[in-house]
Design a protein around this motif. Sequence first.
Motif, PDB file in Angstrom:
ATOM      1  N   ARG A 254      45.680  36.091  39.669  1.00 49.54           N
ATOM      2  CA  ARG A 254      44.713  36.350  40.737  1.00 49.54           C
ATOM      3  C   ARG A 254      44.320  37.816  40.750  1.00 49.54           C
ATOM      4  NH1 ARG A 254      47.620  36.160  44.846  1.00 49.54           N
ATOM      5  NH2 ARG A 254      49.572  35.390  43.996  1.00 49.54           N
ATOM      6  N   ASP A 255      43.188  38.105  41.375  1.00 48.47           N
ATOM      7  CA  ASP A 255      42.698  39.480  41.357  1.00 48.47           C
ATOM      8  C   ASP A 255      43.564  40.435  42.179  1.00 48.47           C
ATOM      9  OD1 ASP A 255      41.868  38.440  43.805  1.00 48.47           O
ATOM     10  OD2 ASP A 255      39.730  38.594  43.350  1.00 48.47           O
ATOM     11  N   SER A 256      44.282  39.935  43.181  1.00 48.95           N
ATOM     12  CA  SER A 256      45.171  40.820  43.945  1.00 48.95           C
ATOM     13  C   SER A 256      46.312  41.324  43.063  1.00 48.95           C
ATOM     14  CB  SER A 256      45.732  40.089  45.167  1.00 48.95           C
ATOM     15  OG  SER A 256      46.425  38.917  44.787  1.00 48.95           O
ATOM     16  N   LEU A 257      46.813  40.453  42.174  1.00 47.76           N
ATOM     17  CA  LEU A 257      47.867  40.878  41.250  1.00 47.76           C
ATOM     18  C   LEU A 257      47.286  41.734  40.126  1.00 47.76           C
ATOM     19  CD1 LEU A 257      49.963  37.588  41.056  1.00 47.76           C
ATOM     20  CD2 LEU A 257      50.295  39.566  42.544  1.00 47.76           C
ATOM     21  N   ALA A 258      46.048  41.436  39.732  1.00 46.96           N
ATOM     22  CA  ALA A 258      45.375  42.287  38.747  1.00 46.96           C
ATOM     23  C   ALA A 258      45.222  43.700  39.294  1.00 46.96           C
ATOM     24  CB  ALA A 258      44.011  41.696  38.392  1.00 46.96           C
ATOM     25  N   ALA A 259      44.936  43.810  40.599  1.00 47.77           N
ATOM     26  CA  ALA A 259      44.805  45.130  41.229  1.00 47.77           C
ATOM     27  C   ALA A 259      46.105  45.914  41.144  1.00 47.77           C
ATOM     28  CB  ALA A 259      44.386  44.968  42.691  1.00 47.77           C
ATOM     29  N   ALA A 260      47.243  45.204  41.239  1.00 48.82           N
ATOM     30  CA  ALA A 260      48.530  45.879  41.118  1.00 48.82           C
ATOM     31  C   ALA A 260      48.685  46.507  39.740  1.00 48.82           C
ATOM     32  CB  ALA A 260      49.669  44.895  41.389  1.00 48.82           C
ATOM     33  N   ILE A 261      48.219  45.796  38.696  1.00 50.28           N
ATOM     34  CA  ILE A 261      48.293  46.322  37.325  1.00 50.28           C
ATOM     35  C   ILE A 261      47.369  47.519  37.176  1.00 50.28           C
ATOM     36  CG2 ILE A 261      47.937  45.783  34.893  1.00 50.28           C
ATOM     37  CD1 ILE A 261      48.391  42.834  35.585  1.00 50.28           C
ATOM     38  N   VAL A 272      41.488  52.935  32.436  1.00 54.11           N
ATOM     39  CA  VAL A 272      41.061  51.531  32.495  1.00 54.11           C
ATOM     40  C   VAL A 272      39.539  51.513  32.335  1.00 54.11           C
ATOM     41  CG1 VAL A 272      40.960  49.444  33.924  1.00 54.11           C
ATOM     42  CG2 VAL A 272      42.958  50.950  34.070  1.00 54.11           C
ATOM     43  N   PRO A 273      38.992  50.859  31.313  1.00 53.66           N
ATOM     44  CA  PRO A 273      39.618  49.903  30.395  1.00 53.66           C
ATOM     45  C   PRO A 273      39.956  50.484  29.021  1.00 53.66           C
ATOM     46  CG  PRO A 273      37.267  49.648  30.254  1.00 53.66           C
ATOM     47  CD  PRO A 273      37.511  50.781  31.219  1.00 53.66           C
ATOM     48  N   GLU A 274      39.849  51.804  28.826  1.00 56.45           N
ATOM     49  CA  GLU A 274      40.051  52.370  27.491  1.00 56.45           C
ATOM     50  C   GLU A 274      41.460  52.128  26.968  1.00 56.45           C
ATOM     51  OE1 GLU A 274      36.679  54.393  29.462  1.00 56.45           O
ATOM     52  OE2 GLU A 274      38.754  53.944  30.040  1.00 56.45           O
ATOM     53  N   PRO A 292      38.498  50.427  39.931  1.00 58.61           N
ATOM     54  CA  PRO A 292      37.344  49.805  39.302  1.00 58.61           C
ATOM     55  C   PRO A 292      37.294  48.310  39.604  1.00 58.61           C
ATOM     56  CG  PRO A 292      39.061  50.173  37.686  1.00 58.61           C
ATOM     57  CD  PRO A 292      39.527  50.844  38.939  1.00 58.61           C
ATOM     58  N   GLN A 293      36.078  47.769  39.589  1.00 53.25           N
ATOM     59  CA  GLN A 293      35.911  46.347  39.852  1.00 53.25           C
ATOM     60  C   GLN A 293      36.586  45.526  38.749  1.00 53.25           C
ATOM     61  OE1 GLN A 293      31.637  45.869  40.216  1.00 53.25           O
ATOM     62  NE2 GLN A 293      31.723  46.235  42.419  1.00 53.25           N
ATOM     63  N   ILE A 294      37.202  44.422  39.155  1.00 50.78           N
ATOM     64  CA  ILE A 294      38.044  43.647  38.247  1.00 50.78           C
ATOM     65  C   ILE A 294      37.261  42.510  37.590  1.00 50.78           C
ATOM     66  CG2 ILE A 294      40.057  42.124  38.123  1.00 50.78           C
ATOM     67  CD1 ILE A 294      41.274  43.802  40.388  1.00 50.78           C
ATOM     68  N   LYS A 335      32.194  39.632  34.101  1.00 49.55           N
ATOM     69  CA  LYS A 335      32.691  40.813  33.382  1.00 49.55           C
ATOM     70  C   LYS A 335      32.363  42.056  34.195  1.00 49.55           C
ATOM     71  CE  LYS A 335      32.626  43.114  28.869  1.00 49.55           C
ATOM     72  NZ  LYS A 335      32.568  44.455  29.474  1.00 49.55           N
ATOM     73  N   ARG A 336      33.425  42.803  34.525  1.00 50.78           N
ATOM     74  CA  ARG A 336      33.220  44.002  35.336  1.00 50.78           C
ATOM     75  C   ARG A 336      33.840  45.207  34.623  1.00 50.78           C
ATOM     76  NH1 ARG A 336      34.458  40.006  39.498  1.00 50.78           N
ATOM     77  NH2 ARG A 336      32.528  39.457  40.575  1.00 50.78           N
ATOM     78  N   GLU A 337      34.475  46.068  35.384  1.00 49.03           N
ATOM     79  CA  GLU A 337      34.851  47.389  34.851  1.00 49.03           C
ATOM     80  C   GLU A 337      36.235  47.464  34.216  1.00 49.03           C
ATOM     81  OE1 GLU A 337      32.178  49.846  38.145  1.00 49.03           O
ATOM     82  OE2 GLU A 337      34.332  49.598  38.458  1.00 49.03           O
ATOM     83  N   THR A 338      37.033  46.400  34.320  1.00 47.22           N
ATOM     84  CA  THR A 338      38.402  46.497  33.816  1.00 47.22           C
ATOM     85  C   THR A 338      38.565  45.913  32.418  1.00 47.22           C
ATOM     86  OG1 THR A 338      39.018  44.426  34.918  1.00 47.22           O
ATOM     87  CG2 THR A 338      39.429  46.486  36.121  1.00 47.22           C
ATOM     88  N   THR A 339      37.468  45.429  31.835  1.00 41.55           N
ATOM     89  CA  THR A 339      37.517  44.984  30.437  1.00 41.55           C
ATOM     90  C   THR A 339      36.344  45.595  29.679  1.00 41.55           C
ATOM     91  OG1 THR A 339      36.280  42.964  31.001  1.00 41.55           O
ATOM     92  CG2 THR A 339      38.685  42.785  30.895  1.00 41.55           C
ATOM     93  N   ARG A 340      36.536  45.752  28.380  1.00 43.05           N
ATOM     94  CA  ARG A 340      35.479  46.368  27.555  1.00 43.05           C
ATOM     95  C   ARG A 340      34.488  45.325  27.058  1.00 43.05           C
ATOM     96  NH1 ARG A 340      39.188  50.082  23.633  1.00 43.05           N
ATOM     97  NH2 ARG A 340      40.666  48.395  23.998  1.00 43.05           N
TER      98      ARG A 340
END
Length: 340
Positions: A254-261, A272-274, A292-294, A335-340
Amino acid sequence: MIDSSKKQLNVKDRVTIYEVAKVAGVSLATVSRVINNHPNVTEKTKMAVKAAIARLGYKPSALAQGLANSRSTNIGIMIPSTGYAYVSNMLDGMIDIAKIYGYVTSIFITKRTKEDAAQVIESLIKSHVDGAVIYDDELGTDEIRSIQNYHIPLIVIGHDMSGDSLGSIIIEYKDPVMDVVKEHMLAGNDDVYVLDIVNEGKMVDDIRNGLSDFAEANGKHINLLRFNDSYGLVYAGMKEFFQTHRKGYFVAPRDSLAAAIVNAAIESGLRVPEDVEVLAEIGSKYSYIIRPQISSFSIDMFKVGSIAVRMLTKLLKDASSLKEKTFRIRAKYNKRETTR
């Protein structure tokens, strides 16, 4: 696991208005008029309905009386904790449509275990609701079929099932998630880490297993990071992890756990995301509120909830009126800011 036997649950099998109407050879509304002593019923029809009631041992429910008196029908909604944003959104959709139809709603909250789900099923049956919507992916088909032994019209979210008084909504996250992660691996990357969250549910487990199988078949490796379902625990664990690991492609349920990472990575001096890419399987409003947006996958869960209750409404009126008993909705990749 709940036993499908009605006797072992110590709940009396409930005869429904649908069975009375079928045996008497009349409509639901006609049965309701007889129950409520409505004058516009012939004596012959009254006798047929009363004979069916006596034969079946039928006890009128709120639905039977409400059909004639325009009173509310009681529907049960069985869901996991509303602490999850996507579950809360789905519940809002259900309640919104239930209000339009004047339904009374009874909410049954489960934890992410089969044992708890079994207890809640028993409570649902004992409550004598007129119909139910269930979203709990810890349940198997046997448990769901056991509910139908009590003749409760049912809409199930997350299971591909159908029956005389059973419809389902399939929410498809697995294939969209796998398509994106597979593309990353096939580009020559072997740096995928999947958060393996305790009791997260069958859908998330299926995604994890699917990715692991794909990696093995293609000479890749999936790294599993096991945590309890807690932002704080994931954040603390990832802060420690990033002391020795400075790169990776991380997949969170989930995105809340992604935010923790994301937060742990940035506070560890990583970009992030480099350096670190993060992908959430289930997205909500948090995906675009956080900076950044997930990157995440989304389904309009409010829509899912509203569709479920509309489908149930058709089952309550006449099971044959629900022509399409399985509705599928596929998650969209954002696709947002946390992946290339």
